[in-house]
Design a protein around this motif. Structure first.
Motif, short mmCIF file in Angstrom:
data_model
loop_
_atom_site.label_atom_id
_atom_site.label_comp_id
_atom_site.label_asym_id
_atom_site.label_seq_id
_atom_site.Cartn_x
_atom_site.Cartn_y
_atom_site.Cartn_z
N ALA A 30 0.83 -1.21 0.00
CA ALA A 30 0.00 0.00 0.00
C ALA A 30 0.86 1.26 0.00
CB ALA A 30 -0.94 -0.01 1.21
N LEU A 31 1.91 1.26 0.80
CA LEU A 31 2.80 2.42 0.85
C LEU A 31 3.57 2.60 -0.45
CD1 LEU A 31 4.16 2.25 4.50
CD2 LEU A 31 2.69 4.01 3.50
N TYR A 34 1.20 4.20 -2.86
CA TYR A 34 0.96 5.59 -2.48
C TYR A 34 2.16 6.47 -2.82
CZ TYR A 34 0.37 9.72 0.40
OH TYR A 34 0.27 11.02 0.82
N GLU A 38 0.48 6.48 -7.29
CA GLU A 38 -0.65 5.76 -7.85
C GLU A 38 -1.82 5.82 -6.89
OE1 GLU A 38 0.31 1.86 -9.26
OE2 GLU A 38 2.30 2.49 -9.86
N ASP A 39 -2.45 6.97 -6.83
CA ASP A 39 -3.60 7.15 -5.94
C ASP A 39 -4.79 6.32 -6.41
OD1 ASP A 39 -2.15 8.91 -4.42
OD2 ASP A 39 -2.89 10.67 -5.48
N TYR A 41 -6.53 3.00 -8.31
CA TYR A 41 -6.26 1.58 -8.38
C TYR A 41 -6.88 1.02 -9.65
CZ TYR A 41 -10.98 1.36 -6.53
OH TYR A 41 -12.31 1.52 -6.35
#
Length: 78
Positions: A30-31, A34, A38-39, A41
């Motif tokens: 996830a990090l 981010y 890539e905000d 999905y």
């Protein structure tokens, strides 16, 4: 190499994270997304049952398709 860190996150996120098999890997992925900017999905990342539920809720599909989706959601095993 891995490093342990302590961060404050919302209790609701902790609750959801507990359901994951490898919590550290989930947080790392996830990090990375981010931090890579890539905000958004990809739809390929959304679980199939969630996609089916979203399509079932739409108003622009036939009743027949809704019935098939509902049967899959009701009887499906995921």
């Amino acid at each position: 190499m891995k490093v342990n860190r302590t961060y404050s996150i919302d209790v609701s996120l902790v609750t959801q994270l507990r359901a994951k098999r490898n919590q550290s890997d989930t947080v790392c992925r996830a990090l990375r997304l981010y931090l890579a900017g890539e905000d958004e999905y990809s739809v390929s990342q959304v679980p199939t049952r969630r996609l089916l539920a979203a399509v079932h809720a739409r108003q622009d599909i036939s009743e027949q398709l809704k019935a098939v989706i509902l049967a899959e959601l009701t009887n499906g095993s995921e």
